[in-house]
Design an enzyme around this catalytic site. Structure first.
Site, short mmCIF file in Angstrom:
data_model
loop_
_atom_site.label_atom_id
_atom_site.label_comp_id
_atom_site.label_asym_id
_atom_site.label_seq_id
_atom_site.Cartn_x
_atom_site.Cartn_y
_atom_site.Cartn_z
N ARG A 80 -12.04 71.69 19.55
CA ARG A 80 -11.66 70.78 18.68
C ARG A 80 -11.42 71.27 17.17
O ARG A 80 -10.52 70.61 16.55
CB ARG A 80 -12.65 69.60 18.64
N TYR A 91 10.49 54.83 9.48
CA TYR A 91 10.10 54.64 10.73
C TYR A 91 9.11 53.49 10.88
O TYR A 91 8.17 53.18 10.24
CB TYR A 91 9.55 55.80 11.18
N ASP A 127 8.59 62.83 5.19
CA ASP A 127 8.73 62.76 6.52
C ASP A 127 10.15 63.43 6.90
O ASP A 127 10.93 62.91 6.66
CB ASP A 127 8.62 61.48 7.26
N LYS A 146 10.39 65.54 18.40
CA LYS A 146 12.00 65.27 18.16
C LYS A 146 12.39 66.87 18.02
O LYS A 146 12.51 67.38 19.25
CB LYS A 146 12.16 64.50 16.82
C1 LIG Z 1 10.63 59.62 11.57
C2 LIG Z 1 9.66 59.73 12.40
N1 LIG Z 1 8.55 59.66 11.89
C3 LIG Z 1 7.27 59.76 12.67
C4 LIG Z 1 7.53 59.28 13.95
C5 LIG Z 1 6.01 59.40 14.93
O1 LIG Z 1 5.97 60.55 15.55
P1 LIG Z 1 5.46 60.68 17.04
O2 LIG Z 1 6.05 59.57 18.13
O3 LIG Z 1 5.44 62.12 17.61
O4 LIG Z 1 3.74 60.06 16.87
C6 LIG Z 1 8.49 59.04 14.46
C7 LIG Z 1 8.92 58.44 15.87
O5 LIG Z 1 9.68 58.20 16.43
C8 LIG Z 1 9.67 59.01 13.54
O6 LIG Z 1 11.05 58.98 14.01
#
Ligand SMILES: Cc1ncc(COP(=O)(O)O)c(C=O)c1O
Length: 392
Positions: free
Chosen positions: A60, A112, A183, A208
């Protein structure tokens, strides 16, 4: 570079001079010290020998496969250190947890949905206060920064692909004593490197584009300072927000082709956006490559390698028509998410956090298929639904 020298080896000091396409292949890639393996081994152990010189104890806390990925991500984002997490949401949660109790977070009103939901829950629990703003409106963000500890941005917002002015927001955040988090999931380091605009924290959903094959869930934070990276690493250990070892290995492999996949996805998206804009069944296309997009000029400056691989488009017709188009394609998978080699599409208002969006708005995440095939498939689905051109 001579044979055998990797980015972490004797030639490491030159890595900063390499183009991003070279770094994407070589970052975190020095030969395995135990075996000489060029491809980093997938290390699945949960325990390590106490009597060994390696600084590991328990699964961990550490994992050499995570560390390879962290080294690569930090290098690609020009950070001081990266920390990988079990998902993009775990990475965002860790970054938000740096805000002290009762602190204030500024976030995009069109971020998001997961981030907005997390912040809403933390606000409802009395943990922090939240100010939602239109992040492409720099004045509005600057007004919201007073008294905040964290200002969040997305390089490209979802799904209307608005583009905030990162440097201007960073300046406003820093003047208010706040950190700026970006992000960068939609742009990837190929499209934009927010730390170079002064941001303090970059977050990725590696599920992604970084992974790129829709076969893993993983997140990462890249910090502008080693101290912040260490704080986030301790948080990960204490909260157990760790990624799987296989996922980290797959993401590392995905990075090797990032510089091939992403420019192609971005170029195809720009091409498709222009074609779709001319279709009479389409009310409006949102993509920053289009001269009519409100942030086109800013995107040209901030995303010089392309405008992102996601498009959204509003159709004439009802939500049911739009759903029928999604079900009627053969190449485009009717699925959420983005960044994989295969194209996906969905009606965004199907999600509770996005139900304020136009009911017929589709989000298209462009893969690496032939762009003409992608266009033909979409046009075929529109034809079959008989979406009524020029009507509502
Ligand atoms: C811009 C963005 N940030 C964060 C996330 C969250 O990522 P995860 O699905 O890997 O938790 C997403 C998920 O769709 C996203 O589109």
């Amino acid at each position: 570079m001579t044979a055998g020298e990797g980015p972490g080896g004797a030639a490491g000091a030159r890595a900063a001079d390499w183009a991003l396409a070279t770094r994407a292949v070589h970052a975190g890639m020095s030969p395995d010290p135990a075996t000489g393996a060029i491809v980093p081994p997938l290390v699945t152990t949960s325990i390590y020998a106490h009597d060994h010189p390696a600084p590991y104890s328990y699964g961990r806390d550490h994992n050499p496969t995570w560390e390879r990925l962290e080294e690569a991500l930090s290098e690609l984002e020009s950070g001081a250190g990266a920390v990988v997490f079990g998902s993009g949401m775990a990475a965002l949660s860790a970054a938000v947890a740096t805000v002290p109790l009762g602190g204030t977070v500024v976030a995009p009103a069109d971020s998001y949905t997961g981030l907005r939901r997390l912040l809403g829950e933390l606000e409802a629990a009395g943990r922090l206060r939240v100010r939602l703003v239109q992040s492409a409106d720099t004045e509005a963000v600057a007004r919201a920064c007073g008294g905040a500890q964290l200002v969040c941005l997305e390089t490209l917002t979802n799904p209307l692909l608005r583009v905030p002015d990162i440097a201007a927001v960073v300046a406003a955040a820093h003047a208010a004593g706040a950190r700026c988090l970006v992000d960068n999931t939609f742009a990837t380091p190929i499209g934009c490197r927010p730390l170079s605009f002064g941001a303090d924290i970059v977050v990725h959903s590696a599920s992604k584009y970084l992974g790129g094959h829709s076969d893993l869930v993983l997140g990462a934070v890249v910090a502008g300072s080693a101290e912040l990276a260490e704080t986030l690493r301790v948080y990960r250990t204490d909260h157990g927000a760790i990624p799987g070892q296989l996922e980290a290995w797959l993401a590392l492999r995905g990075l090797r082709t990032l510089a091939l996949r992403v420019p192609r996805q971005m170029a195809s998206a720009a091409w498709l956006a222009t074609r779709l804009e001319a279709d009479p069944r389409v009310v409006r296309v949102h993509h920053p490559a289009l001269p009519g997009h409100p942030d086109h000029d800013r995107a040209q400056r901030q995303l010089p390698a392309g405008f992102g691989g996601v498009i959204s488009m509003e159709l004439h017709g009802t939500a049911d028509d739009a759903e029928a188009v999604c079900r009627g394609t053969r190449l485009w998978s009717h699925a959420t998410s983005l960044g994989g080699v295969e194209s996906t599409l969905e009606r965004r208002a199907r999600w509770p956090g996005d139900d304020h969006l136009p009911p017929s708005l589709l989000r298209l995440a462009v893969g690496i298929e032939d762009r003409e095939d992608l266009l033909d498939d979409l046009v075929g689905a529109l034809d079959r639904v008989g979406a009524a051109g020029g009507q509502d």
